[in-house]
Design a protein around this motif. Structure first.
Motif, PDB file in Angstrom:
ATOM      1  N   TYR A 330       6.665   8.500   3.204  1.00 58.88           N
ATOM      2  CA  TYR A 330       7.783   7.988   2.391  1.00 58.88           C
ATOM      3  C   TYR A 330       7.392   6.699   1.706  1.00 58.88           C
ATOM      4  O   TYR A 330       7.896   6.491   0.598  1.00 58.88           O
ATOM      5  N   THR A 332       4.637   6.096   0.445  1.00 56.62           N
ATOM      6  CA  THR A 332       3.711   6.819  -0.651  1.00 56.62           C
ATOM      7  C   THR A 332       4.591   7.055  -1.901  1.00 56.62           C
ATOM      8  O   THR A 332       4.449   6.765  -3.133  1.00 56.62           O
ATOM      9  N   TRP A 333       5.924   7.715  -1.295  1.00 59.12           N
ATOM     10  CA  TRP A 333       6.764   7.954  -2.425  1.00 59.12           C
ATOM     11  C   TRP A 333       7.345   6.865  -3.250  1.00 59.12           C
ATOM     12  O   TRP A 333       7.752   6.895  -4.449  1.00 59.12           O
ATOM     13  N   LEU A 334       7.388   5.659  -2.333  1.00 55.81           N
ATOM     14  CA  LEU A 334       8.048   4.403  -2.817  1.00 55.81           C
ATOM     15  C   LEU A 334       6.823   3.775  -3.534  1.00 55.81           C
ATOM     16  O   LEU A 334       6.893   2.394  -3.641  1.00 55.81           O
ATOM     17  N   ARG A 335       5.588   4.287  -3.570  1.00 56.46           N
ATOM     18  CA  ARG A 335       4.678   3.487  -4.375  1.00 56.46           C
ATOM     19  C   ARG A 335       3.983   2.558  -3.732  1.00 56.46           C
ATOM     20  O   ARG A 335       3.473   1.379  -4.339  1.00 56.46           O
ATOM     21  N   PHE A 336       4.031   2.443  -2.456  1.00 51.08           N
ATOM     22  CA  PHE A 336       3.392   1.312  -1.386  1.00 51.08           C
ATOM     23  C   PHE A 336       1.936   1.856  -1.341  1.00 51.08           C
ATOM     24  O   PHE A 336       1.305   2.581  -0.711  1.00 51.08           O
ATOM     25  N   ASP A 337       1.051   0.489  -1.980  1.00 47.81           N
ATOM     26  CA  ASP A 337      -0.534   0.806  -1.860  1.00 47.81           C
ATOM     27  C   ASP A 337      -0.993   1.158  -0.646  1.00 47.81           C
ATOM     28  O   ASP A 337      -1.980   1.975  -0.384  1.00 47.81           O
ATOM     29  N   ILE A 340      -0.462   4.644   0.561  1.00 44.83           N
ATOM     30  CA  ILE A 340      -1.396   5.594  -0.266  1.00 44.83           C
ATOM     31  C   ILE A 340      -2.949   5.580   0.375  1.00 44.83           C
ATOM     32  O   ILE A 340      -3.622   6.694   0.191  1.00 44.83           O
ATOM     33  N   HIS A 391      -8.464  -2.892   1.471  1.00 46.65           N
ATOM     34  CA  HIS A 391      -7.324  -3.709   1.172  1.00 46.65           C
ATOM     35  C   HIS A 391      -7.407  -5.264   0.885  1.00 46.65           C
ATOM     36  O   HIS A 391      -6.891  -5.988   0.214  1.00 46.65           O
ATOM     37  N   ASP A 437       1.395  -4.817 -16.808  1.00 48.33           N
ATOM     38  CA  ASP A 437       1.581  -3.724 -17.532  1.00 48.33           C
ATOM     39  C   ASP A 437       3.037  -3.916 -18.342  1.00 48.33           C
ATOM     40  O   ASP A 437       3.493  -3.143 -19.220  1.00 48.33           O
TER      41      ASP A 437
END
Length: 968
Positions: A330, A332-337, A340, A391, A437
């Protein structure tokens, strides 16, 4: 004996002995076994398939031995050596078929992970208390902390039966016969492997602990705790714990269960701390705290019931792995490093738990799996340590102390995500760059260089301002750059960039450089544009609102003063009876219709004209495309026709009309005055019935002020007792007697005298005072009627009160009527409410419901002005009227021969429908006679009596002798 018979008799004797042994077994003694044959080169033999286990046989156990070399079956009895014997015994037999003596080790491991089970697992214990052979002395126990090991020596050709006293009710997880040297080599080989794994686990636990001291993030103590829990588990599993802490017999089960609970506990803590579940997820935090509290309680329970605690801990590990996988996917889908980075390690956790499940359920039983699982657990912690360190170091090192001011400013600039803008004035070089970015679409390669290189990428409208800003800073040697420019991005679109910079002066006081930041503010500019648009445009139709309409009118008016060819006209449009559309179809439908009308009106306009929605159903239009009077009228007519075009909605057609007011722009006028003039003309159009175009006339201003003054006077009239009722008699044609009265409103103004109802009733309707007027008329009329009933004693005497449109749509009308009747104790049938035909047709569905409820109360209902509408016959039966009032136009003699026929048809139809008939406007006695011949029951006109004051009406009732006499 004959030599041939001797071997046969010997075999027969052996067979009889065997049968006797079997019969003895059926009599309560044990069966003999098949011996396990041992060869000289056998290294390890699994004895467990050849072992018979006997449960609950007590401290003394008898068994028949395997037939020896002589073929004789013997019986032996074994006494338990342990004072706490379980009464369980195991029997097996070994046969040395070789010609040499063989030494072997019987090994029963105290703990074996394979097949130990998930629920109430076997956590290990002493398996064999002693082993007694059928020949010789009890076997010697060999010292070994991990297993019960007994040395057995078998003579050549011997067959020996062994009886083992079991020390545990859990049985034998494994029983093997080892060649002594091979067993020693195997133990030594595992010792090396175990030492390596223990060393790695210990170093890893110490390193992670040191990392926690240096880096104070919560994930480091959680990781260190997990490493120590794994180290403790491996120490127990590899039998190294006994070398550190003396363990009493039987306590190894408690320590093993405790380490498994610690492993489950620290894995939950690590997952919670690493994924930062405490930051945004309150429910998960509460659930985790409850879970950890349960595991702590489970650690205490391990002292009293180790198998239960270990079983629940193993289930907790499986649940933690499953829920952790869901959370990691879940996040990872939210782009939580962090999530991942944990995916590879957690995949290994899932694989390790799967292997552990196959092992404890007995699907993997080889000797390598248990130490392999211990090594895999250390590998998991090692990967977790690498992930945590990755990390930690990704944030830029371990600097946790004070930082310099320069570093603080650098970090602050990095945190903003803005680009750096640095202009070296002496060298005329601009440096622009960004780490994030957010500014990735800007052409930084073209921004770095001389200041003139910026001009091609700037918007043409911003180039001069950019040059002027830089020149001003250099010339004045002070100030700040605070400008927004448009820069063409790499994709070809322009982006708004906010430049904030300040000059840096050299020793000579001149500007040597200019340093600041750039930020992409395109979204902010778009939001400002949207807010500005919403502030000046109607959100429903997208048309300009009143503020923008006035601004444009003012601009066009200013242009008209300098250009004679510009002669704007202002048209105000109001949709007739649009409130009725909202009442009938709902506000959402009304909004859709307004949107449709706005689009239709806009299609009629030309590009130089302006259409706006001023408020509600009112539109304003500035017409500049037409200046000729005839063309303006024709244009207004096209607007009116556009409004009248049917609108299809929900399978039906809605036809609307509009009232239009037109005025022109006069020199020296202001927008508010012009709009006011168009409004006055529009209101005049509505007063004249709507669906028409009305030009402004100066007289409307006086009429408008007089209307407001009259409205104010009418509001004060209630408190000044200026309102009253007049009562016009309703005569019964049969005998000329007074059957009742119609109550008529009167207003005696202190300055203007009597004001006609035709003058103040429309004002009351438009201002909302009509409801208050109707309530006054209802209460005053019923009060007078009550007095007349008491005076005459005739309860059939009636009074008629007119109902307005506002009253008819109010639900409170029912309560008002019921309250008045109850207060003055008047029979409901003596009160008649008069409703005009056009009034009920405004909202036939609503009117039918309300009139039906009034009729159920017993109140009389009269349909007034019958014959003047367009759908009387179609809707007459839908409404519960009991009286029909014929309009006076049908009695007027205008020379048309069809009028008497129509009058007769109306009276006949009313009687057929069960309605009484009241004729209004009877002018002559011939009319009265004709009506009486038609069986018309009642008449009402000035021929019988004009409206009377309450006192005169009271005296008339006292006489009750009016007849057909003309009123003088």
């Amino acid at each position: 004996m004959h030599p041939v018979l001797k071997p046969a008799l010997s075999r027969l004797l052996s067979l009889l002995v065997l049968v006797a042994g079997l019969l003895g077994t059926f009599g309560g003694h044990a069966f003999a076994l098949e011996p396990v044959a041992i060869a000289r080169d056998d290294v390890a033999i699994d004895l467990l398939p050849a072992v018979d286990v006997y449960r609950g046989r007590g401290a003394s156990f008898q068994v028949s031995t395997v037939p020896g070399s002589d073929g004789i079956v013997r019986r032996i009895e074994v006494e338990a050596n342990s004072p706490t014997s379980s009464g369980d015994w195991a029997v097996f037999a070994l046969a040395n078929n070789t010609d040499v003596q063989i030494d072997r080790l019987i090994v029963a491991p105290n703990f074996k992970l394979a097949g130990s089970g998930v629920i109430w697992p076997d956590l290990g214990s002493q398996r064999i208390a002693s082993i007694t052979p059928s020949e010789g002395f009890a076997l010697d126990r060999q010292p070994n902390p991990e297993a019960d090991v007994f040395l057995v020596t078998l003579d050549p050709g011997s067959t020996v039966t062994f009886v083992a006293e079991l020390a545990s009710s859990r049985g034998l997880p494994e029983l093997r016969l080892w060649e002594p040297n091979a067993y020693k080599d195997t133990i030594n080989a595992y010792t090396l492997y175990r030492g390596i794994v223990l060393g790695i686990a210990g170093l890893l636990a110490v390193f992670l602990t040191i990392l926690f001291v240096v880096k104070g993030s919560p994930m480091f103590p959680a990781t260190a705790a997990l490493a120590w829990a794994v180290l403790a588990y491996i120490c127990i599993d590899f039998d190294f714990w006994q070398k550190l802490v003396p363990i009493m017999p039987g306590q190894e089960r408690i320590w093993r269960a405790g380490t498994e609970v610690a492993l489950a506990f620290t894995l939950v803590v690590f997952l919670y701390a690493y994924l930062n579940l405490n930051r945004w997820h309150g429910i998960l935090s509460a659930f985790t705290i409850l879970w950890l509290t349960g595991l702590l309680a489970l650690g205490v329970a391990a002292v009293f019931d180790p198998p239960v605690a270990a079983g629940i801990a193993r289930l907790s590990l499986a649940v933690t792995a499953g829920m952790g996988l869901v959370l990691i996917l879940y996040f990872t889908w939210l782009r939580f490093d962090r999530a991942i980075m944990l995916i590879p390690t957690w995949s290994l956790v899932i694989l390790w738990l799967f292997g552990g499940w196959m092992t404890v359920t007995g699907q993997l039983v080889n000797d390598v799996i248990q130490p392999a699982l211990g090594g895999g657990l250390v590998l998991i912690v090692l990967l977790i340590g690498f992930t945590v360190m990755q990390h930690a170091f990704a944030g830029g090192g371990f600097a946790g102390g004070a930082i310099s001011e320069l570093e603080r400013r650098s970090l602050a600039l990095t945190g903003t995500g803005d680009a750096i803008w640095d202009w070296d004035v002496a060298r005329d070089r601009i440096f622009a760059g960004a780490d994030g970015d957010s500014l990735g679409t800007l052409p930084f390669s073209e921004m770095n260089g001389p200041a003139r290189d910026w001009l091609p990428i700037l918007h043409p409208d911003d180039r001069d301002r950019f040059k002027l800003t830089l020149d001003t800073i250099v010339e004045h040697r002070r100030g700040r750059i605070t400008q927004d420019f448009r820069v063409r991005g790499r994709e070809g679109h322009y982006h708004w960039v906010s430049l904030r910079a300040r000059p840096v002066l050299g020793s000579d006081g001149e500007v040597v450089r200019c340093v600041g930041t750039m930020k992409d503010v395109t979204e902010h500019k778009k939001a400002e544009e949207r807010l500005l648009h919403d502030a000046l445009h109607d959100q429903l139709t997208g048309l300009p609102n009143r503020e923008l309409f006035i601004d444009r009118l003012e601009s066009i008016g200013a242009l008209a003063t300098t250009r004679p060819d510009v002669k704007p006209s202002v048209i105000l449009i109001d949709i007739d009876r649009f409130r009725q559309v909202n009442d009938d179809y709902g506000i959402a439908t009304g909004d859709t219709i307004l949107l449709t009308v706005g689009r239709r009106l806009k299609r009629v306009l030309k590009s130089q004209d302006t259409l706006a929605r001023l408020n509600g159903d009112k539109f304003g239009l500035i017409l500049t495309s037409e200046t000729d009077v005839a063309a303006i009228v024709a244009f207004a007519e096209s607007l009116r026709e556009a409004i009248k075009a049917p609108i299809s909605f929900g399978g039906r057609e809605i036809i609307l009309t509009g009232s239009l007011g037109i005025t022109g722009w006069s020199e020296g006028a202001n927008p508010e005055d012009v709009i006011k003039e168009a409004e006055l003309a529009m209101y005049q159009s509505k007063r004249l019935g709507g669906d028409r175009i009305e030009p402004f006339r100066p007289a409307y201003k006086t009429a408008g002020s007089g209307r407001l003054e009259m409205e104010s006077d009418l509001r004060r009239a209630f408190g000044r007792n200026e309102l009253s009722l007049a009562f016009q008699p309703v005569v019964r044609l049969e005998d000329g007697d007074t059957a009742g009265f119609e109550a008529l409103l009167r207003w005696e103004h202190p300055k203007r005298g009597a004001i006609s109802p035709a003058e103040f009733i429309p004002i009351a309707e438009s201002s909302g005072l009509i409801v208050q007027l109707g309530q006054f008329a209802l209460e005053e009329a019923v009060r007078r009627l009550s007095d007349w009933h008491k005076m005459t004693g005739d309860p059939t005497l009636t009074v008629s009160v007119n109902i307005s449109s506002r009253q008819l749509i109010r639900q409170d009308l029912l309560n008002d009527v019921a309250a008045v009747l109850a207060r003055f104790e008047v029979p409901p049938a003596s009160l008649k409410l008069e409703v005009t035909e056009s009034l009920v047709m405004d909202n036939p569905e609503r009117s039918a419901q309300l009139l039906t409820k009034l009729r159920e109360m017993g109140v009389g209902l009269s349909l007034d002005d019958f014959g003047t509408g367009y759908s009387s016959l179609a809707y007459l039966m839908r409404f519960p009227f009991d009286t029909l009032k014929i309009d006076q136009s049908f009695l007027r003699d205008d020379g048309r021969p069809q009028r008497p026929i129509i009058l007769q048809s109306i009276v006949t139809m009313a009687h057929d429908l069960g309605l009484s008939v009241v004729a209004e406007g009877v002018e002559t006695e011939e009319d009265a006679v004709r009506l009486r011949q038609l069986n018309c029951e009642y008449a009402q006109s000035y021929m019988f009596s004009p409206p009377l004051t309450p006192d005169v009406a009271r005296r008339r009732l006292q006489d009750r002798s009016v007849g057909f006499k003309r009123a003088g």
